[in-house]
Design an enzyme around this catalytic site. Structure first.
Site, mmCIF file in Angstrom:
data_model
loop_
_atom_site.group_PDB
_atom_site.id
_atom_site.type_symbol
_atom_site.label_atom_id
_atom_site.label_comp_id
_atom_site.label_asym_id
_atom_site.label_seq_id
_atom_site.Cartn_x
_atom_site.Cartn_y
_atom_site.Cartn_z
ATOM 1 N N HIS A 68 0.822 -1.129 -0.034
ATOM 2 C CA HIS A 68 0.167 0.110 0.190
ATOM 3 C C HIS A 68 0.974 1.215 -0.268
ATOM 4 O O HIS A 68 0.525 2.219 -0.652
ATOM 5 C CB HIS A 68 -0.991 0.066 1.151
ATOM 6 C CG HIS A 68 -2.138 -0.975 1.034
ATOM 7 N ND1 HIS A 68 -3.604 -0.488 1.352
ATOM 8 C CD2 HIS A 68 -2.212 -2.048 0.509
ATOM 9 C CE1 HIS A 68 -4.345 -1.440 1.087
ATOM 10 N NE2 HIS A 68 -3.748 -2.318 0.491
ATOM 11 N N ASP A 69 1.910 1.397 0.769
ATOM 12 C CA ASP A 69 2.924 2.522 0.676
ATOM 13 C C ASP A 69 3.429 2.701 -0.584
ATOM 14 O O ASP A 69 3.329 3.637 -1.332
ATOM 15 C CB ASP A 69 4.087 2.224 1.786
ATOM 16 C CG ASP A 69 4.944 3.440 1.937
ATOM 17 O OD1 ASP A 69 4.270 4.602 2.092
ATOM 18 O OD2 ASP A 69 6.094 3.186 1.644
ATOM 19 N N GLY A 74 4.814 5.614 -4.190
ATOM 20 C CA GLY A 74 6.170 5.122 -4.232
ATOM 21 C C GLY A 74 6.593 4.798 -2.904
ATOM 22 O O GLY A 74 5.948 5.170 -1.824
ATOM 23 N N ASP A 76 7.945 5.547 0.031
ATOM 24 C CA ASP A 76 8.603 6.662 0.742
ATOM 25 C C ASP A 76 7.958 6.787 2.101
ATOM 26 O O ASP A 76 8.020 7.970 2.837
ATOM 27 C CB ASP A 76 8.137 8.052 -0.085
ATOM 28 C CG ASP A 76 6.732 8.139 -0.253
ATOM 29 O OD1 ASP A 76 5.871 7.351 0.231
ATOM 30 O OD2 ASP A 76 6.393 9.293 -0.500
ATOM 31 N N SER A 78 5.092 7.447 3.182
ATOM 32 C CA SER A 78 4.165 8.483 3.287
ATOM 33 C C SER A 78 2.815 7.616 4.131
ATOM 34 O O SER A 78 2.170 8.548 4.824
ATOM 35 C CB SER A 78 4.016 8.925 2.127
ATOM 36 O OG SER A 78 3.417 7.884 1.081
ATOM 37 N N PRO A 161 -5.301 -0.718 -6.627
ATOM 38 C CA PRO A 161 -5.983 -1.645 -7.361
ATOM 39 C C PRO A 161 -7.145 -2.175 -6.521
ATOM 40 O O PRO A 161 -6.863 -2.603 -5.573
ATOM 41 C CB PRO A 161 -5.240 -2.609 -7.908
ATOM 42 C CG PRO A 161 -4.208 -2.660 -7.087
ATOM 43 C CD PRO A 161 -3.845 -1.410 -6.594
ATOM 44 N N HIS A 191 -1.079 -13.351 -1.274
ATOM 45 C CA HIS A 191 -2.272 -13.558 -0.753
ATOM 46 C C HIS A 191 -2.368 -15.051 -0.355
ATOM 47 O O HIS A 191 -3.006 -15.668 0.670
ATOM 48 C CB HIS A 191 -3.543 -13.481 -1.840
ATOM 49 C CG HIS A 191 -3.808 -12.102 -2.226
ATOM 50 N ND1 HIS A 191 -4.869 -11.989 -2.934
ATOM 51 C CD2 HIS A 191 -3.494 -10.906 -1.645
ATOM 52 C CE1 HIS A 191 -4.780 -10.588 -3.201
ATOM 53 N NE2 HIS A 191 -3.778 -10.069 -2.244
ATOM 54 N N SER A 248 -1.871 -24.807 4.870
ATOM 55 C CA SER A 248 -0.824 -23.974 4.606
ATOM 56 C C SER A 248 -1.215 -22.400 4.406
ATOM 57 O O SER A 248 -0.632 -21.645 3.776
ATOM 58 C CB SER A 248 -0.349 -24.323 3.195
ATOM 59 O OG SER A 248 -1.075 -24.208 2.066
ATOM 60 N N ASP A 253 3.962 -20.162 0.334
ATOM 61 C CA ASP A 253 4.219 -21.410 -0.418
ATOM 62 C C ASP A 253 3.344 -21.206 -1.565
ATOM 63 O O ASP A 253 2.856 -20.320 -1.726
ATOM 64 C CB ASP A 253 3.843 -22.612 0.221
ATOM 65 C CG ASP A 253 2.526 -22.691 0.642
ATOM 66 O OD1 ASP A 253 1.710 -22.115 0.248
ATOM 67 O OD2 ASP A 253 2.349 -23.551 1.507
#
Length: 331
Positions: A68-69, A74, A76, A78, A161, A191, A248, A253
């Site tokens: 997310h950052d 970019g 940074d 923020s 997204p 995920h 798992s 994996d």
């Protein structure tokens, strides 16, 4: 004949030598802190290891924070800045967590190296170490450092997204960050240890594209299982593992890809990866291969290079990851 060197020339030479010795911020390289904060990676590993022992779910949480950052504006840091309208306040970031672990790392690093290591680099290093821990020690990628921290954080600038996007729409967003289709497919592989809330999949379970029916691309047995966990009438927003292999779902994996290949993807975008012409072959190759962890590590390195601040005037090294150096805490 003696050569006179002006004070300005001496200063320029000193700065050049300093840059040569320590590297220039914004120019990522391995071992960036090898001379001015040699122990930084050990400090990060120690704090992260303690956090993982207390709560292993910090691994997917930190991967999400890192993504997310980096993806919005970019890499940074923020996203770490507090404020009434900072990135933290944007809807997609309200459930992001891991800030306290970053605070703990920053505090430990500052005790040894005052205002040397950026918060952006701490995020990258912490995420790398948590991927290693979540894999059971089966992988450890090298992550270049030298990032500067950003000075601006606005909820209005957050651009992530949506899990409801098509593969093509998602790929276009990645392309805007100079991340390839391959990077996209691999990064979504995070995920394999991730979770989501029932609210993100209710349409797939009960009213896909306003049909009043489940998404036909989801395995009927999975529809039944998830409907039991996410009933229509529930007053709570339950949590669902994105890797539906129960043995798992907490381990880094290849299982996630195997699940989506047999129509057991939880999020819309995850399932589409396995059936869209753009990505289905990639999913099959990853699912049938034995190099996912190595390839995932490289994709994480690529993500960590997105829009890195290259000019010192545009960035800084914060003392507190929650505030810029305009704040008295930086003095």
């Amino acid at each position: 004949m003696a050569v006179k060197i002006s004070t300005i020339e001496v200063l320029i030479l000193s700065l050049a030598l300093l840059s040569f010795g320590h590297g220039c911020y914004g120019q990522l390289r391995l071992g960036f802190y090898s001379q001015n904060c040699q122990n930084v990676e050990n400090i990060v590993s120690k704090v992260v290891g303690e956090a993982f022992i207390k709560d292993s779910s910090i691994a997917p949480a930190m991967i999400r924070l890192y993504f997310h950052d980096c993806f919005s504006n970019g890499c940074d840091a923020s996203l770490l800045l507090d404020g009434s309208n900072s990135e933290k306040k944007a809807s997609p970031n309200l459930s992001v967590r891991g800030y306290e672990v970053i605070d703990d790392i920053k505090s430990a690093v500052e005790k040894e190296c005052d205002r040397v290591v950026s918060c952006a680099d701490i995020i990258a290093l912490a995420t790398r170490d948590l991927v290693t821990l979540a894999s059971g020690g089966k992988t450890r990628y090298e992550i270049p450092t030298g990032r500067l921290d950003g000075k601006i954080s606005s909820a209005l600038l957050v651009d992530l997204p949506s899990p409801k996007m098509t593969v093509a729409e998602t790929a276009a967003k990645f392309d805007q960050r100079k991340l390839s289709l391959n990077d996209m497919v691999l990064l979504l592989g995070g995920h394999t240890i991730g979770v989501t809330h029932c609210s993100f999949i209710m349409d797939r379970l009960y009213n896909f594209q306003n049909t009043q029916k489940p998404d036909p691309s989801m395995d009927p047995k999975l529809v039944e299982e998830l409907s039991a966990k996410c009933p229509k009438s529930s007053s709570t927003d339950g949590i669902i593992s994105l890797d539906q292999n129960a043995t798992s779902s907490n381990t880094m994996d290849v299982s996630f890809y195997k699940e989506i290949k047999v129509s057991r993807g939880v999020l819309h975008i995850d399932q589409k990866l396995a059936i869209d012409d753009l990505t289905s072959k990639m999913v099959t190759d990853i699912a049938n291969g034995n190099d996912f962890l190595v390839r995932f590590g490289q994709a994480m390195v690529n993500l960590g290079s997105v829009r890195v601040i290259s000019k010192p005037k545009d960035g800084e090294i914060r003392r507190s990851c929650r505030s810029t150096c305009n704040n008295p805490l930086c003095v």
